[in-house]
Design a protein around this motif. Structure first.
Motif, PDB file in Angstrom:
ATOM      1  N   GLU A 318     -43.344 -20.100 -34.930  1.00 58.44           N
ATOM      2  CA  GLU A 318     -43.914 -19.360 -36.036  1.00 58.44           C
ATOM      3  C   GLU A 318     -43.655 -20.090 -37.333  1.00 58.44           C
ATOM      4  OE1 GLU A 318     -43.214 -15.083 -38.042  1.00 58.44           O
ATOM      5  OE2 GLU A 318     -41.645 -16.586 -37.926  1.00 58.44           O
ATOM      6  N   HIS A 345     -44.962  -9.612 -41.757  1.00 60.45           N
ATOM      7  CA  HIS A 345     -45.318 -10.677 -42.701  1.00 60.45           C
ATOM      8  C   HIS A 345     -46.601 -10.343 -43.448  1.00 60.45           C
ATOM      9  CE1 HIS A 345     -42.019 -12.977 -41.433  1.00 60.45           C
ATOM     10  NE2 HIS A 345     -42.550 -13.598 -40.402  1.00 60.45           N
ATOM     11  N   GLU A 357     -37.879 -13.235 -43.289  1.00 59.81           N
ATOM     12  CA  GLU A 357     -37.723 -13.339 -41.825  1.00 59.81           C
ATOM     13  C   GLU A 357     -36.735 -12.312 -41.285  1.00 59.81           C
ATOM     14  OE1 GLU A 357     -39.521 -14.759 -39.705  1.00 59.81           O
ATOM     15  OE2 GLU A 357     -40.705 -15.935 -41.117  1.00 59.81           O
ATOM     16  N   ARG A 418     -32.693 -15.789 -39.919  1.00 60.62           N
ATOM     17  CA  ARG A 418     -33.343 -14.960 -38.899  1.00 60.62           C
ATOM     18  C   ARG A 418     -32.320 -14.039 -38.230  1.00 60.62           C
ATOM     19  NH1 ARG A 418     -38.581 -16.617 -37.628  1.00 60.62           N
ATOM     20  NH2 ARG A 418     -39.096 -18.708 -38.357  1.00 60.62           N
TER      21      ARG A 418
HETATM   22 ZN   LIG Z   1     -41.480 -14.644 -39.120  1.00 62.51          ZN
END
Ligand SMILES: [Zn+2]
Length: 573
Positions: A318, A345, A357, A418
């Motif tokens: 991604e 997103h 994220e 993340r």
């Molecule tokens: Zn993402």
């Protein structure tokens, strides 16, 4: 090989009395035109790039690196060809494990903070290549599932810096076999380029047979079908205002395109022939996922794309507003999770990686909890993220001088922005509740986010509770992780069959958190939450409708360094 290359560069430069600083220049602006020739697996590139000297010294030498399967054709400054030496440079930042490096002697010294514009041309092939993985012992048939970048007659997908250097970069050598070196070099490049911009044009002449060819790139873009009356010339143009976390990437092939809900949801699904079943799972589910996302994060409004990969076992990727994922054999739960992530997103943008994220990964876990299989499954799902950053955090605590850590607010390390960020949002949700967090997220405006504390203030106000200590330990600083244990649990005789249990939780770690603990008793369990700051203890009393047998701290929703010391058996009568 690496040593030899470094040596020959040094020899060449010693004579001119200049040390080579590969990371002196930031590439602030790209304007590139890429022509694909899929039958030959080739590309030809030309364009302009602007380099700014971000070092403290004037620079006469500039370094440009592209994938080793590409070759430099021309480099000009002010319309005049400049002298350059082209040589291979071993680095695992490219899928071939090497770069074609041009060492350029500029016509004049560039002073610190000054810029120079270069006109460049290069060309070559991009074929599937897992060398950087196979050379560290990963079997080829596994390496190919993550090293899937290539230009090919049937399907083309090529990711940028960190995968394939299809546009020029300049980095010190990265080595996969040396711990974190590869990621450090790639993260350093991303951080340097975060505010850089690119205008990308990718075109393909598919020949008279193929009017169905699609070309797409992952920036904000436009695409077109014909040019100069040719029905088989396809192209796409993308603008990357500032890279942020984006890795520019492009794809091309005979892709079927579907809009969702007649275009009402800003999502495009691109899939290959034969993958109709997988694609339709995305198409039919998107509506309900968009509703879930809107409730938490606002209406999806920014266009996102999900692109099929031919290899059913390919590792998803991604970047920007694009997800590459194989649509063959899709399972429904995974389809839902992928859609949640991408539609977050579409609903919410942020210049801060841990917000952009982190919230998208948090949303996956919340969806898992609320629409799929409940809290335990959601915490298990979060735990898939655990190891990626827990090891790094142990180093931060063991040797803070050597590993100063990475504040979440500013990090470019994926395992932090993340994985750690997903936990941080989850912990915040557990502390303030769904409605309060939703309210803070709905009031978030990327354009107003100029201060790292921008998100803390509305959240604290909505929660009517001090969260400063939590943001200090988890977001503004990297203080490591908590390590909880039940220090003591004393049952007191209550009325008839009720016990009062005094529970003391100790946090041996270096970051504070609010953590759940569960008392097991004959006939059930009872769960409470307690705030325990770093290197501190906290005590509370719990009324238990039975005889307490055991206290367990942390259901896995708070990442901690040691999970083996979390159970306490109550032996007293
Ligand atoms: Zn993402």
């Amino acid at each position: 090989m690496k040593f030899l290359c470094a040596l020959c560069v040094l020899c060449g430069l010693v004579s001119s009395g200049v040390a080579l600083d590969r990371e002196a220049f930031t590439f602030t602006k790209y304007d590139l035109e890429i022509r694909l020739e899929p039958e030959q697996q080739r590309l030809g590139a030309r364009g302009k790039i602007t380099l700014r000297n971000d070092s403290a010294q004037p620079q006469k030498i500039a370094v440009l690196q592209i994938s080793s399967s590409l070759a430099w054709r021309s480099i000009k400054v002010d319309g005049k060809a400049v002298q350059f030496v082209s040589q291979p440079y071993a680095s695992d930042i490219d899928h071939t494990a090497a770069l074609s490096e041009a060492i350029i002697t500029l016509p004049a010294e560039i002073k610190p903070k000054d810029s120079v514009e270069l006109e460049i041309g290069y060309e070559g092939t991009i074929v599937q290549d897992g060398t950087r993985l196979t050379q560290i012992g990963i079997p080829e048939d596994i390496a190919k599932h993550s090293s899937w970048d290539q230009i090919s007659p049937t399907f083309t997908a090529v990711r940028g810096a960190g995968y394939v250097a299809w546009y020029p970069i300049a980095t010190e050598s990265a080595d996969f076999s040396e711990g974190n070196s590869m990621f450090q070099v790639a993260d350093r490049w991303k951080a340097r380029e975060a505010n850089s911009s690119m205008t990308l044009w990718v075109g393909i002449d598919a020949g008279p047979d193929d009017a169905r060819m699609t070309v797409i790139c992952n920036g904000v873009g436009i695409s077109g079908d014909t040019r100069e009356g040719s029905s088989h010339f396809h192209w796409a143009k993308c603008e990357y205002d500032s890279f942020g976390l984006n890795v520019p990437a492009f794809a091309s092939g005979k892709l079927n395109e579907r809009a969702i809900a007649n275009g009402a949801i800003p999502l495009g699904i691109y899939f290959l022939d034969g993958h109709e079943a997988g694609a339709s799972a995305y198409i039919t589910t998107a509506n309900s996922i968009a509703k879930f996302v809107a409730d938490w994060f606002g209406q999806p409004k920014i266009h996102v794309a999900i692109i099929d990969l031919p290899d059913a076992n390919a590792a998803p990727f991604e970047s920007g507003n694009m997800l590459f994922v194989p649509m063959k054999n899709e399972d429904d739960k995974l389809v839902e999770i992928n859609l949640v992530h991408e539609l977050v997103h579409a609903a919410l943008s942020s210049p801060r990686p841990w917000i952009r994220e982190g919230l998208a990964h948090f949303a996956e876990a919340i969806y898992r909890e609320q629409k799929q299989d409940g809290r335990e499954a959601a915490v298990d799902f979060l735990n898939l993220h655990r190891t990626t950053f827990v090891e790094a955090e142990k180093d931060v605590v063991a040797a803070p001088q050597k590993n100063p850590g990475q504040p979440l607010a500013t990090t470019f390390d994926e395992s932090y922005y993340r994985s750690k960020a997903a936990y941080v949002w989850w912990m915040l949700r557990d502390m303030v509740g769904d409605d309060t967090l939703k309210q803070a997220i709905h009031n978030y405006h990327a354009a107003d986010d100029k201060d790292p504390k921008y998100i803390e203030q509305p959240l604290t106000a909505a929660a009517k509770r001090d969260l400063g200590w939590f943001f200090d330990d988890w977001v503004y600083n990297d203080r490591g992780l908590p390590d909880f244990r039940v220090l003591a649990a004393h049952p007191w005789k209550g009325a008839q069959t009720t016990q009062i249990v005094t529970v003391t939780i100790e946090n041996l770690g270096t970051a504070g958190a609010e953590v759940p603990f569960t008392i097991r008793f004959a006939g059930g369990t009872i769960t409470r939450r307690i705030e325990v700051r770093a290197k501190a203890t906290a005590t509370t009393r719990v009324e238990v409708p039975g005889i307490a047998a055991e206290v367990v701290v942390n259901d896995g929703s708070v990442p901690e360094t040691d999970l083996t010391n979390n159970v306490f058996k109550i032996t007293e009568p």
